[in-house]
Design an enzyme around this catalytic site. Sequence first.
Site, mmCIF file in Angstrom:
data_model
loop_
_atom_site.group_PDB
_atom_site.id
_atom_site.type_symbol
_atom_site.label_atom_id
_atom_site.label_comp_id
_atom_site.label_asym_id
_atom_site.label_seq_id
_atom_site.Cartn_x
_atom_site.Cartn_y
_atom_site.Cartn_z
ATOM 1 C CG ASP A 58 45.133 51.411 34.967
ATOM 2 O OD1 ASP A 58 44.577 51.039 36.022
ATOM 3 O OD2 ASP A 58 46.162 50.856 34.530
ATOM 4 C CG ASP A 118 51.589 48.604 45.449
ATOM 5 O OD1 ASP A 118 52.634 48.124 45.936
ATOM 6 O OD2 ASP A 118 51.363 48.662 44.227
ATOM 7 C CG ASP A 130 53.509 44.532 43.845
ATOM 8 O OD1 ASP A 130 54.422 44.764 43.061
ATOM 9 O OD2 ASP A 130 52.299 44.723 43.554
HETATM 10 P P1 ATP Z 1 50.491 43.898 38.961
HETATM 11 O O1 ATP Z 1 51.362 44.552 39.980
HETATM 12 O O2 ATP Z 1 49.862 42.629 39.380
HETATM 13 O O3 ATP Z 1 51.128 43.831 37.615
HETATM 14 P P2 ATP Z 1 48.886 46.225 39.307
HETATM 15 O O4 ATP Z 1 47.430 46.478 39.060
HETATM 16 O O5 ATP Z 1 49.343 46.332 40.711
HETATM 17 O O6 ATP Z 1 49.213 44.840 38.696
HETATM 18 P P3 ATP Z 1 50.885 48.145 38.686
HETATM 19 O O7 ATP Z 1 51.523 48.404 37.353
HETATM 20 O O8 ATP Z 1 51.702 47.578 39.774
HETATM 21 O O9 ATP Z 1 49.648 47.218 38.370
HETATM 22 O O10 ATP Z 1 50.217 49.508 39.154
HETATM 23 C C1 ATP Z 1 49.588 49.646 40.413
HETATM 24 C C2 ATP Z 1 48.295 50.421 40.295
HETATM 25 O O11 ATP Z 1 48.580 51.767 39.849
HETATM 26 C C3 ATP Z 1 47.308 49.867 39.284
HETATM 27 O O12 ATP Z 1 46.478 48.882 39.868
HETATM 28 C C4 ATP Z 1 46.519 51.100 38.869
HETATM 29 O O13 ATP Z 1 45.517 51.387 39.801
HETATM 30 C C5 ATP Z 1 47.572 52.201 38.961
HETATM 31 N N1 ATP Z 1 48.230 52.463 37.654
HETATM 32 C C6 ATP Z 1 49.334 51.866 37.161
HETATM 33 N N2 ATP Z 1 49.650 52.343 35.952
HETATM 34 C C7 ATP Z 1 48.722 53.282 35.679
HETATM 35 C C8 ATP Z 1 48.504 54.151 34.572
HETATM 36 N N3 ATP Z 1 49.304 54.132 33.527
HETATM 37 N N4 ATP Z 1 47.436 54.997 34.645
HETATM 38 C C9 ATP Z 1 46.640 55.024 35.733
HETATM 39 N N5 ATP Z 1 46.788 54.231 36.779
HETATM 40 C C10 ATP Z 1 47.815 53.366 36.765
HETATM 41 MG MG MG Z 2 51.406 46.078 41.373
#
Ligand code: ATP
Ligand code: MG
Length: 419
Positions: free
Chosen positions: A139, A62, A60
């Site tokens: 993170d 964001d 996705d």
């Molecule tokens: P994907 O959507 O491909 O699984 P993503 O990196 O987008 O990976 P998400 O879980 O959608 O992961 O979270 C979006 C963003 O929010 C992450 O890239 C990170 O920057 C932040 N994030 C998510 N969870 C946490 C957390 N527990 N602590 C700090 N930042 C977080």
């Molecule tokens: Mg994501």
Amino acid sequence: MKTLINPTPHIVPRNDHLISRKQVDENALKVLYRLSRQGHLAYLVGGSVRDLLLGRTPKDFDVGTDATPAQVKTLFRNCFLIGRRFRLAHIRFRGHQLVEVATFRRNPVRDELPENEDDHFHFVQNVFGTPREDAFRRDFTINALFYNIADFSIIDHVGGLKDLEERRLRMIGDPLVRFEEDPVRMLRALEFSARLDFTIEESIIAAIDQRRQLLATASSARLREEIMELFRHKVAGQVAILAQRYGLLDFLYPDIDFLPQTFELLSLIDERTASGEPIRESLALAALTLPAFFACCPIERSQHVNDALVAADKVLRPHCRTYSIAQGIRCEARDLLVGCFRLARGRGMKGELRFLNHPFTAKVLELFGIWCRVDPSHQEAYTGWKSVIDAADHPESGDRPSPRRRRRRPRRKAAMQHG
Ligand code: ATP
Ligand code: MG
């Protein structure tokens, strides 16, 4: 490894990186452009920038902005603000598509934190901040890169580009502190390392070693969601191996008896998902518990289905209670386990016809087929069932169960039908 944080971000201009607007979802682009035209900062953030730089297709796109949720709402008619505590803007488009827009946030200083707040995580997410502060509350460094729609540059506040290049997972800040703030990050470290095939930085491993028991205090709803993410991203097997290596397995699956076959079965389920099959939570649950189920439920022809039901409940209930998994999902997982028991027991038992005619049996057969690759001793039983079930799907080919006798419904009166 201690890295000095530069006070100014590293900015990579449009000609010096590989992200092109063609790779960005058109709805996300619309949102970015409108925010930008209205004078706001508008960045692509998080996983999408990371994935585009790695040449992967993002799940996705964001958006991060300095506009407040209320300001975002005034700009988009199709905008819905969601979450009471964690305010996000969802911009909805045709075909159930949506773009998530979050206002830049920062970590609050200690005395801003509410007293008696048992889950600081959500509060921490809700204090608005600068883009730089927003990068630092994330993170891992590779998850904190921004793509700026105003000039198509990449903005790196945390050294994430170098870590991407060196295929390394590095925490932003001190891993000990970041795990205390939110223990789910320990699981996310294993997940991203498995998904991207990145090495986990030594300080993260050392911090997991010291803080692993905090995982027991993490929100079970968030852990359940992250566990399903492992399955969706086809790394449930690999992450289980890593979790065992780093001592997290007992915290992640406290109620499941992990046998050597469990790891193998999870990897085969990941292979299935990789082939494009969607993964349901009931199948994930059945895969997690099938080896333990077979270990406590002898497969003998004298064994009654009721005993299998009891064994299935025994392996499923504690996990479902811990993670508040709905009864409907648990029962579907139970039917998969008990169905596998029926298949393993062999043909010619009471109730076979009804079982064969049940629409769920095809799903059971699929799981049992995967299980046979872990335990080939069931191969003969599998082949026998498969031929009869395939024949039922293609009746012209011979060996098929006789059709189920249907009870006739009493005819309704014409007057009632037409009403
Ligand atoms: P994907 O959507 O491909 O699984 P993503 O990196 O987008 O990976 P998400 O879980 O959608 O992961 O979270 C979006 C963003 O929010 C992450 O890239 C990170 O920057 C932040 N994030 C998510 N969870 C946490 C957390 N527990 N602590 C700090 N930042 C977080
Ligand atoms: Mg994501």
